[in-house]
Enzyme design. Structure first.
Site, PDB file in Angstrom:
ATOM      1  N   GLY A  89      36.747  34.861  46.060  1.00 19.95           N
ATOM      2  CA  GLY A  89      37.679  34.138  45.174  1.00 19.95           C
ATOM      3  C   GLY A  89      38.935  34.921  44.866  1.00 19.95           C
ATOM      4  N   GLY A 110      40.582  37.118  43.163  1.00 22.02           N
ATOM      5  CA  GLY A 110      40.282  38.152  42.174  1.00 22.02           C
ATOM      6  C   GLY A 110      41.518  38.677  41.476  1.00 22.02           C
ATOM      7  N   ARG A 111      42.650  38.494  42.140  1.00 19.76           N
ATOM      8  CA  ARG A 111      43.894  38.974  41.518  1.00 19.76           C
ATOM      9  C   ARG A 111      45.078  38.110  41.917  1.00 19.76           C
ATOM     10  NH1 ARG A 111      45.586  44.393  44.809  1.00 19.76           N
ATOM     11  NH2 ARG A 111      44.674  43.839  46.792  1.00 19.76           N
ATOM     12  N   ASP A 133      40.381  45.223  39.119  1.00 19.34           N
ATOM     13  CA  ASP A 133      41.076  45.151  37.827  1.00 19.34           C
ATOM     14  C   ASP A 133      42.121  44.036  37.792  1.00 19.34           C
ATOM     15  OD1 ASP A 133      42.982  46.122  39.529  1.00 19.34           O
ATOM     16  OD2 ASP A 133      43.036  48.142  38.663  1.00 19.34           O
ATOM     17  N   ARG A 153      53.950  35.093  45.644  1.00 17.81           N
ATOM     18  CA  ARG A 153      53.775  34.648  47.020  1.00 17.81           C
ATOM     19  C   ARG A 153      53.906  33.134  47.111  1.00 17.81           C
ATOM     20  NH1 ARG A 153      48.273  37.258  49.457  1.00 17.81           N
ATOM     21  NH2 ARG A 153      47.214  35.809  48.070  1.00 17.81           N
ATOM     22  N   ASP A 161      37.969  35.412  54.736  1.00 18.75           N
ATOM     23  CA  ASP A 161      38.688  35.013  53.517  1.00 18.75           C
ATOM     24  C   ASP A 161      40.176  35.345  53.621  1.00 18.75           C
ATOM     25  OD1 ASP A 161      37.400  37.661  53.393  1.00 18.75           O
ATOM     26  OD2 ASP A 161      38.511  37.891  51.524  1.00 18.75           O
ATOM     27  N   ASN A 162      40.578  35.988  54.703  1.00 19.70           N
ATOM     28  CA  ASN A 162      42.003  36.255  54.914  1.00 19.70           C
ATOM     29  C   ASN A 162      42.567  35.410  56.047  1.00 19.70           C
ATOM     30  OD1 ASN A 162      42.193  38.119  52.848  1.00 19.70           O
ATOM     31  ND2 ASN A 162      41.731  39.871  54.161  1.00 19.70           N
TER      32      ASN A 162
END
Ligand code: AMP
Ligand code: MG
Length: 495
Positions: free
Chosen positions: A95, A97-98, A131, A182, A258-259
């Site tokens: 998911g 995450g950042r 983080d 992005r 996932d990329n």
């Protein structure tokens, strides 16, 4: 109020197309504010896309919106869920995450909607051990490379701007923080489909596939089996994309599912690299011990990833044969795409039976002594059909000159066979063999200055790399061989 006085936030009308998928696909949340954000750079072509001016981007209001400090009225920020295979192993749920999606903006040029995503704007429910932040170093690399790839004409996510903060983020050591804004028509990945397949949620799998077909592949809706047609279309786009990567010596570095973009875009710039001295086995990601994502592996990994997508789409397609059939396009598509792009790189207008050997042998000579990939193709355009007058521009790059001379003889014969005109050929070759690429050391120099709050090198690289096929005589030094210290640089997944 005149247009220039109008609050910029008024022109940032976010659409919520992705959000219409429903709550199982994402979590709504606000970005985490960061300390005193400032603008580092903007992409002129992306500003034009959304009709934003450089002046507007300087305003505190806009800097705060694009760093996640200010909520934009009407936008419901969200982080999406996906899963994936990492380094060939099923990793389960990952998911955003950042990354936080603000919504979609309409292109002023085409009217098409583009997702606007903040990368590094704080934790999300999918952050796992992370983080939610991104450091200045990796953000500059992502910002510059997105725009450099666009300049090269390679499908990619884009970057509207990069904002920074003196707030520190802990990696191997404390580093300055930044956020890349992005954009892409969609950030949906192969892993978005795998997520629902492996969780046995056929309803969501279908909803997602229908959404992608409706908005991004509308022509396929009429196909006999739209899901098979979708797989075939993605396989073809992926094969084409990998062929383009190979042609400019680009290595992604982390080709996990996932990329992998469902639109065939280059997605997620981490430990990527452009080949300096040619070594087909080169591994650009320091964390990739096995070389799974080395340069020469990319075509096979593209296929592997398509296989993973096919597996996930199988319940929708309905049977193994139809799925296999769509998947089987990959090899032929990659080969023809790669051949076509190599033909152009060598300046040939036709493709003959023996040309593949001619290409392979040149690459072998390059590999023998690690000749610089970019320069070896750029200088090739100076070779003359009937004279050796310009040979030294190329010979200077090679150590194994005897073998090169033999090759040049067959190359010249080949050019003569199609009555190649030197000037015309050179012009064509220079449109496909870039003079400037984002070499690691160039990014590194820009990063080191940026750490001192001098962003001039970021701006300069952005300008040069926007037109990488142009001569730009004034920037000649950026096209030269990398310095010796460049070979000691290493990039890893730490970002
Ligand atoms: P990447 O290698 O950047 O594609 O990241 C793999 C997964 O880890 C994705 O789900 C990312 O969203 C997540 N991730 C990477 N870095 C961070 C971070 N610093 N904080 C939170 N999540 C992260
Ligand atoms: Mg990723």
């Amino acid at each position: 109020m005149s247009h220039s006085e109008t609050s910029t936030s008024n022109s940032l009308e976010f659409y919520k197309r992705f959000a219409s998928l429903g709550h199982t696909f994402y979590t709504e949340l606000q970005p985490t504010p960061i300390k005193s954000p400032y603008l580092i750079a903007t992409s002129p072509s992306m500003l034009a896309e959304f009709n934003l001016s450089a002046k507007q981007m300087q305003s505190q209001e806009v800097v705060e919106i694009f760093s996640g400090n200010r909520a934009q009225p009407g936008s419901t920020p969200l982080a999406s869920v996906y899963s994936g295979h990492q380094f060939g192993i099923w990793a389960g749920q990952l998911g955003d995450g950042r990354a936080i999606l603000l919504g979609e903006l309409a292109s002023k040029q085409s009217g098409a909607l583009h997702e606007i995503q903040l990368k590094g704007a704080g934790m999300t429910p999918y952050s796992r051990m992370g983080d939610g932040r991104a450091v200045l170093r990796s953000s500059i690399r992502e910002f510059l490379c997105s725009e450099a790839m666009a300049g090269l004409g390679i499908p990619t996510s884009r970057a509207l701007c990069i904002t920074g903060s003196d707030q520190y983020t802990m990696r191997e050591m404390p580093e300055k923080t930044a956020i890349v804004t992005r954009t892409a028509p969609s950030f949906i990945r192969f892993g978005s489909f795998e997520h629902w397949y492996y969780n046995d949620k056929s309803e969501q799998l279908k909803t997602l596939a229908d959404f992608v077909i409706e908005h991004y592949y509308p022509d396929l809706a009429q196909s006999e089996n739209p899901y098979q047609a979708l797989l075939r279309a993605v396989v073809i786009k992926t094969a084409d994309l990998v062929a383009l990567w190979q042609s400019v010596g680009f290595m992604h570095g982390v080709l996990n599912t996932d990329n992998m973009s469902i639109l065939g875009l280059t997605l997620d710039y981490g430990p990527f690299g452009f080949m300096d001295g040619y070594d087909p086995a080169h591994i650009c990601n320091h964390s990739d011990n096995q070389g799974r994502y080395s340069y020469q592996m990319q075509p096979r990994i593209g296929q592997w990833n398509c296989h993973a997508l096919a597996q996930a789409l199988l319940p929708l397609i309905g049977d193994v044969e139809s799925t296999q059939e769509a998947l089987s396009c990959y090899v032929g598509q990659f080969e023809s795409s790669y051949e076509r792009v190599m033909q152009a790189k060598f300046g040939l207008t036709t493709l003959q039976a023996d040309d593949q050997n001619l290409f392979t042998e040149y690459l072998e000579i390059m590999a023998e002594a690690g000749t610089d990939f970019t320069l070896a193709f750029r200088q090739l355009s100076r070779i003359q059909t009937t004279s050796k007058q310009n040979d030294n521009f190329l010979r200077d790059l090679f150590v194994n000159r005897e073998r090169l001379d033999v090759w040049l003889e067959s190359y010249r014969k080949r050019l003569q066979l199609e009555h190649s005109q030197d000037l015309e050929r050179q012009t064509c070759m220079n449109q496909v063999n870039p003079k400037y690429v984002l070499r690691n050391y160039l990014a590194q120099q820009a990063i080191e200055r940026a750490e001192q709050k001098d962003f001039s090198e970021v701006h300069k690289l952005l300008t040069i790399l926007a037109t990488p096929y142009d001569e730009q005589i004034e920037h000649e030094t950026y096209a030269q061989l990398p310095p010796d210290w460049a070979s000691t640089l290493s990039v890893s997944c730490s970002s």
